[in-house]
Design an enzyme around this catalytic site. Structure first.
Site, PDB file in Angstrom:
ATOM      1  NE  ARG A 162      -2.906  -0.104   3.310  1.00 19.09           N
ATOM      2  CZ  ARG A 162      -3.564  -0.197   4.465  1.00 19.09           C
ATOM      3  NH1 ARG A 162      -4.198  -1.309   4.785  1.00 19.09           N
ATOM      4  NH2 ARG A 162      -3.588   0.813   5.301  1.00 19.09           N
ATOM      5  NE  ARG A 173      -1.315   3.419   8.121  1.00 14.46           N
ATOM      6  CZ  ARG A 173      -1.171   2.163   7.685  1.00 14.46           C
ATOM      7  NH1 ARG A 173      -0.103   1.809   6.995  1.00 14.46           N
ATOM      8  NH2 ARG A 173      -2.090   1.276   7.941  1.00 14.46           N
TER       9      ARG A 173
HETATM   10  P1  AMP Z   1      -6.616   1.427   7.621  1.00 14.14           P
HETATM   11  O1  AMP Z   1      -6.634   0.519   6.458  1.00 14.14           O
HETATM   12  O2  AMP Z   1      -7.743   1.187   8.583  1.00 14.14           O
HETATM   13  O3  AMP Z   1      -5.272   1.488   8.307  1.00 14.14           O
HETATM   14  O4  AMP Z   1      -6.903   2.908   7.060  1.00 14.14           O
HETATM   15  C1  AMP Z   1      -6.049   3.500   6.109  1.00 14.14           C
HETATM   16  C2  AMP Z   1      -6.175   5.019   6.188  1.00 14.14           C
HETATM   17  O5  AMP Z   1      -7.532   5.401   5.903  1.00 14.14           O
HETATM   18  C3  AMP Z   1      -5.860   5.635   7.532  1.00 14.14           C
HETATM   19  O6  AMP Z   1      -4.479   5.829   7.726  1.00 14.14           O
HETATM   20  C4  AMP Z   1      -6.639   6.940   7.446  1.00 14.14           C
HETATM   21  O7  AMP Z   1      -5.973   7.888   6.618  1.00 14.14           O
HETATM   22  C5  AMP Z   1      -7.906   6.524   6.710  1.00 14.14           C
HETATM   23  N1  AMP Z   1      -8.959   6.082   7.646  1.00 14.14           N
HETATM   24  C6  AMP Z   1      -9.471   4.827   7.781  1.00 14.14           C
HETATM   25  N2  AMP Z   1     -10.415   4.801   8.722  1.00 14.14           N
HETATM   26  C7  AMP Z   1     -10.509   6.060   9.210  1.00 14.14           C
HETATM   27  C8  AMP Z   1     -11.290   6.675  10.229  1.00 14.14           C
HETATM   28  N3  AMP Z   1     -12.190   5.965  10.945  1.00 14.14           N
HETATM   29  N4  AMP Z   1     -11.103   7.997  10.463  1.00 14.14           N
HETATM   30  C9  AMP Z   1     -10.228   8.727   9.752  1.00 14.14           C
HETATM   31  N5  AMP Z   1      -9.443   8.206   8.790  1.00 14.14           N
HETATM   32  C10 AMP Z   1      -9.578   6.892   8.512  1.00 14.14           C
END
Ligand code: AMP
Length: 214
Positions: A162, A173
């Site tokens: 990714r 992150r």
């Molecule tokens: P993840 O796959 O859950 O790690 O999400 C990847 C990215 O999507 C995160 O680093 C955020 O930029 C965005 N993201 C996902 N879920 C949320 C959320 N609930 N609130 C804000 N940003 C989100």
């Protein structure tokens, strides 16, 4: 099951959610998957979210709450849901609480997947994700490789690293997680809803969750 999965990026929320959906037909709702799908499809949501995501920051609460307000109304949520990556801030958690109250839904709990930082860093740098936005299966080059290197077992699309899994974005992150999402552990503990899980293998995590909500 109606669960929130809390945990740092790489804690295993997605893998565990997929395993739990297979047990009782609950649906996995991953805001990250929804956003990545929107980025790939080039929608307005995707265009707005992309910059935040690639830098490792959170997308604004308002965008996420619009997505989730609609998603939780869909029919497949009736058989239960596993919230993977939502809520990620206190305002999101407050808004989720209001949505669930309106829908008359009670959560089984908020699961805190507590995984050591070195395990997380190793997992994130070796993770591969299916590039097909409808699939997004997760692999790991060390512990769970696809049968053919670089090709998804489930749909045959290429597996990719990714954009937000560069070292710089991962560091950001994890910082974002510590500052904005980690406080949710205390938030749900205060509500008497927290299920702490320390295991690192996905099988042990799933077992611990099942016995906690029995
Ligand atoms: P993840 O796959 O859950 O790690 O999400 C990847 C990215 O999507 C995160 O680093 C955020 O930029 C965005 N993201 C996902 N879920 C949320 C959320 N609930 N609130 C804000 N940003 C989100």
């Amino acid at each position: 099951m109606r669960l929130i999965l809390l945990g740092a990026p790489g804690a295993g929320k997605g893998t565990v959610a997929k395993m739990l959906t297979a047990i009782d037909g609950s649906v996995q709702i991953s805001t990250g998957d929804i956003l990545r799908g929107a980025v790939r499809d080039g929608t307005d949501l995707g265009k707005e979210a992309k910059g935040y995501m690639n830098s490792g920051a959170l997308v604004p609460d308002e965008l996420i709450l619009n997505i989730m307000g609609e998603r939780l109304l869909e029919d497949d949520c009736k058989s239960g849901f596993l919230l993977d990556g939502f809520p990620r801030t206190i305002p999101q958690a407050d808004a989720l609480g209001e949505m669930l109250t309106k829908l008359g839904i009670t959560l089984d709990g908020a699961v805190n997947l507590d995984v050591p930082r070195d395990v997380i860093l190793d997992r994130l740098t070796t993770r591969r994700t299916c590039s097909n936005s409808e699939c997004q299966a997760i692999y790991n080059v060390k512990s769970m490789p696809s049968k053919v290197d670089g090709v998804c077992d489930k749909c045959g699309s290429p597996t990719i690293q990714r954009d937000d899994e560069t070292e710089e974005a991962i560091t950001k992150r994890l910082e974002t997680f510590n500052e904005q999402t980690a406080p949710l552990v205390g938030y749900y503990e205060g509500k008497g809803n927290l299920i702490n899980v320390n295991a690192t293998s996905s099988d042990a995590v799933v077992e611990a969750i099942q016995s906690a909500i029995k």
